[in-house]
Motif scaffolding. Structure first.
Motif, PDB file in Angstrom:
ATOM      1  N   GLU A  48       0.907  -1.299   0.148  1.00 43.52           N
ATOM      2  CA  GLU A  48       0.068   0.051   0.139  1.00 43.52           C
ATOM      3  C   GLU A  48       0.732   1.283   0.080  1.00 43.52           C
ATOM      4  O   GLU A  48       0.496   2.409   0.187  1.00 43.52           O
ATOM      5  CB  GLU A  48      -1.023  -0.121   1.081  1.00 43.52           C
ATOM      6  CG  GLU A  48      -1.926  -0.982   1.121  1.00 43.52           C
ATOM      7  CD  GLU A  48      -2.987  -1.128   1.954  1.00 43.52           C
ATOM      8  OE1 GLU A  48      -3.259  -0.120   2.737  1.00 43.52           O
ATOM      9  OE2 GLU A  48      -3.771  -1.995   2.494  1.00 43.52           O
ATOM     10  N   ALA A  49       2.126   1.008   0.031  1.00 37.39           N
ATOM     11  CA  ALA A  49       3.199   2.253  -0.225  1.00 37.39           C
ATOM     12  C   ALA A  49       2.872   2.946  -1.557  1.00 37.39           C
ATOM     13  O   ALA A  49       2.162   2.425  -2.509  1.00 37.39           O
ATOM     14  CB  ALA A  49       4.667   1.613  -0.132  1.00 37.39           C
ATOM     15  N   ALA A  50       3.656   4.180  -1.569  1.00 37.08           N
ATOM     16  CA  ALA A  50       3.884   4.739  -2.944  1.00 37.08           C
ATOM     17  C   ALA A  50       3.977   3.902  -4.146  1.00 37.08           C
ATOM     18  O   ALA A  50       4.797   3.316  -3.790  1.00 37.08           O
ATOM     19  CB  ALA A  50       4.375   5.907  -2.626  1.00 37.08           C
ATOM     20  N   PRO A  51       3.395   3.931  -5.305  1.00 34.78           N
ATOM     21  CA  PRO A  51       4.042   3.297  -6.452  1.00 34.78           C
ATOM     22  C   PRO A  51       5.662   3.462  -6.586  1.00 34.78           C
ATOM     23  O   PRO A  51       6.159   4.475  -6.266  1.00 34.78           O
ATOM     24  CB  PRO A  51       3.136   4.028  -7.601  1.00 34.78           C
ATOM     25  CG  PRO A  51       2.185   4.758  -6.897  1.00 34.78           C
ATOM     26  CD  PRO A  51       2.533   5.261  -5.608  1.00 34.78           C
ATOM     27  N   PRO A  52       6.238   2.466  -7.030  1.00 39.40           N
ATOM     28  CA  PRO A  52       7.723   2.332  -7.065  1.00 39.40           C
ATOM     29  C   PRO A  52       8.175   3.220  -8.346  1.00 39.40           C
ATOM     30  O   PRO A  52       9.152   3.543  -8.409  1.00 39.40           O
ATOM     31  CB  PRO A  52       8.043   1.012  -7.447  1.00 39.40           C
ATOM     32  CG  PRO A  52       6.764   0.276  -7.884  1.00 39.40           C
ATOM     33  CD  PRO A  52       5.547   0.953  -7.260  1.00 39.40           C
ATOM     34  N   PHE A  53       7.474   3.595  -9.270  1.00 37.74           N
ATOM     35  CA  PHE A  53       7.597   4.313 -10.229  1.00 37.74           C
ATOM     36  C   PHE A  53       6.498   5.128 -10.791  1.00 37.74           C
ATOM     37  O   PHE A  53       5.233   4.774 -10.658  1.00 37.74           O
ATOM     38  CB  PHE A  53       8.168   3.557 -11.533  1.00 37.74           C
ATOM     39  CG  PHE A  53       7.365   2.502 -12.067  1.00 37.74           C
ATOM     40  CD1 PHE A  53       6.497   2.940 -13.143  1.00 37.74           C
ATOM     41  CD2 PHE A  53       7.119   1.308 -11.477  1.00 37.74           C
ATOM     42  CE1 PHE A  53       5.888   1.758 -13.533  1.00 37.74           C
ATOM     43  CE2 PHE A  53       6.604   0.318 -11.922  1.00 37.74           C
ATOM     44  CZ  PHE A  53       5.865   0.486 -13.120  1.00 37.74           C
ATOM     45  N   ALA A  54       6.842   6.643 -11.351  1.00 35.26           N
ATOM     46  CA  ALA A  54       5.732   7.424 -11.446  1.00 35.26           C
ATOM     47  C   ALA A  54       4.595   6.769 -12.675  1.00 35.26           C
ATOM     48  O   ALA A  54       3.411   7.226 -12.878  1.00 35.26           O
ATOM     49  CB  ALA A  54       6.056   8.615 -11.913  1.00 35.26           C
ATOM     50  N   GLU A  55       5.323   6.337 -13.621  1.00 34.18           N
ATOM     51  CA  GLU A  55       4.719   5.878 -14.729  1.00 34.18           C
ATOM     52  C   GLU A  55       3.283   4.612 -14.622  1.00 34.18           C
ATOM     53  O   GLU A  55       2.553   4.507 -15.374  1.00 34.18           O
ATOM     54  CB  GLU A  55       5.471   5.121 -15.877  1.00 34.18           C
ATOM     55  CG  GLU A  55       6.475   6.282 -16.470  1.00 34.18           C
ATOM     56  CD  GLU A  55       7.628   6.412 -15.618  1.00 34.18           C
ATOM     57  OE1 GLU A  55       7.936   5.673 -14.612  1.00 34.18           O
ATOM     58  OE2 GLU A  55       8.480   7.358 -15.977  1.00 34.18           O
ATOM     59  N   VAL A  56       3.491   4.369 -13.226  1.00 33.57           N
ATOM     60  CA  VAL A  56       2.239   3.134 -13.116  1.00 33.57           C
ATOM     61  C   VAL A  56       1.025   3.817 -12.990  1.00 33.57           C
ATOM     62  O   VAL A  56      -0.097   3.459 -13.178  1.00 33.57           O
ATOM     63  CB  VAL A  56       2.413   2.834 -11.467  1.00 33.57           C
ATOM     64  CG1 VAL A  56       2.139   4.027 -10.545  1.00 33.57           C
ATOM     65  CG2 VAL A  56       1.949   1.526 -11.313  1.00 33.57           C
ATOM     66  N   THR A  57       0.981   5.412 -13.181  1.00 26.10           N
ATOM     67  CA  THR A  57      -0.364   6.014 -13.616  1.00 26.10           C
ATOM     68  C   THR A  57      -0.897   5.661 -14.740  1.00 26.10           C
ATOM     69  O   THR A  57      -2.132   5.550 -14.946  1.00 26.10           O
ATOM     70  CB  THR A  57       0.073   7.440 -13.598  1.00 26.10           C
ATOM     71  OG1 THR A  57       0.652   7.692 -12.112  1.00 26.10           O
ATOM     72  CG2 THR A  57      -1.492   8.349 -13.593  1.00 26.10           C
ATOM     73  N   GLY A  58      -0.115   5.174 -15.836  1.00 24.76           N
ATOM     74  CA  GLY A  58      -0.488   4.777 -17.028  1.00 24.76           C
ATOM     75  C   GLY A  58      -1.402   3.432 -16.776  1.00 24.76           C
ATOM     76  O   GLY A  58      -2.290   3.396 -17.595  1.00 24.76           O
ATOM     77  N   MET A  59      -1.034   2.641 -15.796  1.00 29.39           N
ATOM     78  CA  MET A  59      -1.890   1.599 -15.820  1.00 29.39           C
ATOM     79  C   MET A  59      -3.102   1.816 -15.141  1.00 29.39           C
ATOM     80  O   MET A  59      -4.088   1.176 -15.481  1.00 29.39           O
ATOM     81  CB  MET A  59      -1.122   0.659 -14.665  1.00 29.39           C
ATOM     82  CG  MET A  59      -1.975  -0.857 -14.867  1.00 29.39           C
ATOM     83  SD  MET A  59      -0.844  -2.031 -13.784  1.00 29.39           S
ATOM     84  CE  MET A  59       0.194  -1.445 -12.737  1.00 29.39           C
ATOM     85  N   MET A  60      -3.117   2.869 -14.346  1.00 29.75           N
ATOM     86  CA  MET A  60      -4.731   3.133 -13.728  1.00 29.75           C
ATOM     87  C   MET A  60      -5.339   3.935 -14.705  1.00 29.75           C
ATOM     88  O   MET A  60      -6.500   3.650 -14.638  1.00 29.75           O
ATOM     89  CB  MET A  60      -4.124   4.269 -12.598  1.00 29.75           C
ATOM     90  CG  MET A  60      -3.437   3.824 -11.462  1.00 29.75           C
ATOM     91  SD  MET A  60      -3.379   4.782 -10.023  1.00 29.75           S
ATOM     92  CE  MET A  60      -1.720   4.398  -9.549  1.00 29.75           C
ATOM     93  N   ILE A  61      -4.826   4.614 -15.558  1.00 31.85           N
ATOM     94  CA  ILE A  61      -5.560   5.297 -16.641  1.00 31.85           C
ATOM     95  C   ILE A  61      -6.135   4.289 -17.666  1.00 31.85           C
ATOM     96  O   ILE A  61      -7.432   4.315 -17.881  1.00 31.85           O
ATOM     97  CB  ILE A  61      -4.653   5.997 -17.334  1.00 31.85           C
ATOM     98  CG1 ILE A  61      -4.357   7.739 -16.757  1.00 31.85           C
ATOM     99  CG2 ILE A  61      -5.454   6.749 -18.940  1.00 31.85           C
ATOM    100  CD1 ILE A  61      -3.088   8.422 -17.262  1.00 31.85           C
ATOM    101  N   HIS A  62      -5.293   3.109 -17.838  1.00 30.02           N
ATOM    102  CA  HIS A  62      -5.735   1.969 -18.930  1.00 30.02           C
ATOM    103  C   HIS A  62      -6.971   1.383 -18.124  1.00 30.02           C
ATOM    104  O   HIS A  62      -7.747   1.048 -18.888  1.00 30.02           O
ATOM    105  CB  HIS A  62      -4.593   1.250 -19.113  1.00 30.02           C
ATOM    106  CG  HIS A  62      -4.746   0.154 -20.048  1.00 30.02           C
ATOM    107  ND1 HIS A  62      -4.641   0.352 -21.426  1.00 30.02           N
ATOM    108  CD2 HIS A  62      -5.226  -1.266 -19.999  1.00 30.02           C
ATOM    109  CE1 HIS A  62      -5.133  -0.646 -22.149  1.00 30.02           C
ATOM    110  NE2 HIS A  62      -5.106  -1.579 -21.220  1.00 30.02           N
ATOM    111  N   GLY A  63      -6.645   1.107 -16.742  1.00 33.86           N
ATOM    112  CA  GLY A  63      -7.880   0.282 -16.118  1.00 33.86           C
ATOM    113  C   GLY A  63      -8.978   1.113 -16.025  1.00 33.86           C
ATOM    114  O   GLY A  63     -10.352   0.251 -16.424  1.00 33.86           O
ATOM    115  N   MET A  64      -9.079   2.186 -15.545  1.00 29.12           N
ATOM    116  CA  MET A  64     -10.245   2.946 -15.436  1.00 29.12           C
ATOM    117  C   MET A  64     -10.927   3.297 -16.840  1.00 29.12           C
ATOM    118  O   MET A  64     -12.238   3.209 -16.905  1.00 29.12           O
ATOM    119  CB  MET A  64     -10.046   4.229 -14.691  1.00 29.12           C
ATOM    120  CG  MET A  64      -9.786   4.110 -13.270  1.00 29.12           C
ATOM    121  SD  MET A  64      -9.305   5.268 -12.216  1.00 29.12           S
ATOM    122  CE  MET A  64      -9.805   6.855 -12.887  1.00 29.12           C
TER     123      MET A  64
END
Length: 155
Positions: A48-64
């Motif tokens: 539940e810690a902060a994502p290890p790399f900023a680009e993980v936001t791309g996975m969130m965008i893709h999923g939502m």
């Protein structure tokens, strides 16, 4: 209604492009993070810690985008296609919705089955093509048959 149909179909195309860009951005960030010594394992995924790399936001965008926004728009496209009262609008709207449902299913199964993930990528291209065909199609006005035309057709 025909303009709304066209606009919604173009928006779906744009969102599919966003999908491709978002997942490529995430994948690139993951590759860079791993090449710099990062390790992706179950503990990172469950943390539940902060994502290890900023680009993980791309996975969130893709999923939502893929699980919520595009399916809702595909359903709206079908409803608008029905309201145009044209066979082409209904068929194209149903095709986009059907490919969207398949896309969501393949995306969900792709987490455990690599073949489904491969088909998820291929189906994205089919979905984009179907939405583009829908956006570029000419939805002709429904033909109103007069009583005289109906009598002549029976002869």
């Amino acid at each position: 209604m025909r303009s709304a149909f066209r606009i919604i179909a173009y928006v779906i195309c744009a969102l599919i492009a966003v999908q491709a860009a978002a997942i490529a951005w995430m994948d690139s960030g993951l590759f860079i993070w791993v090449s710099e010594g990062g390790v992706l394992d179950k503990s990172v995924l469950e943390s539940e810690a902060a994502p290890p790399f900023a680009e993980v936001t791309g996975m969130m965008i893709h999923g939502m985008n893929g699980m919520m926004v595009i399916p809702v728009l595909a359903l709206v496209l079908l409803v608008v296609g029905l309201l145009t009262r044209t066979r082409r609008g209904i068929v194209l709207g149903a095709t986009v919705l059907g490919l969207t449902v398949l896309q969501v299913a393949l995306g969900m199964f792709g987490h455990g089955l690599s073949l489904a993930a491969m088909l998820h990528g291929l189906n994205a291209l089919l979905l984009f093509a179907a939405a583009l065909v829908a956006a570029r199609s000419r939805l002709e006005a429904p033909v109103e048959r007069t009583p005289e035309a109906r009598v002549g057709a029976r002869v």
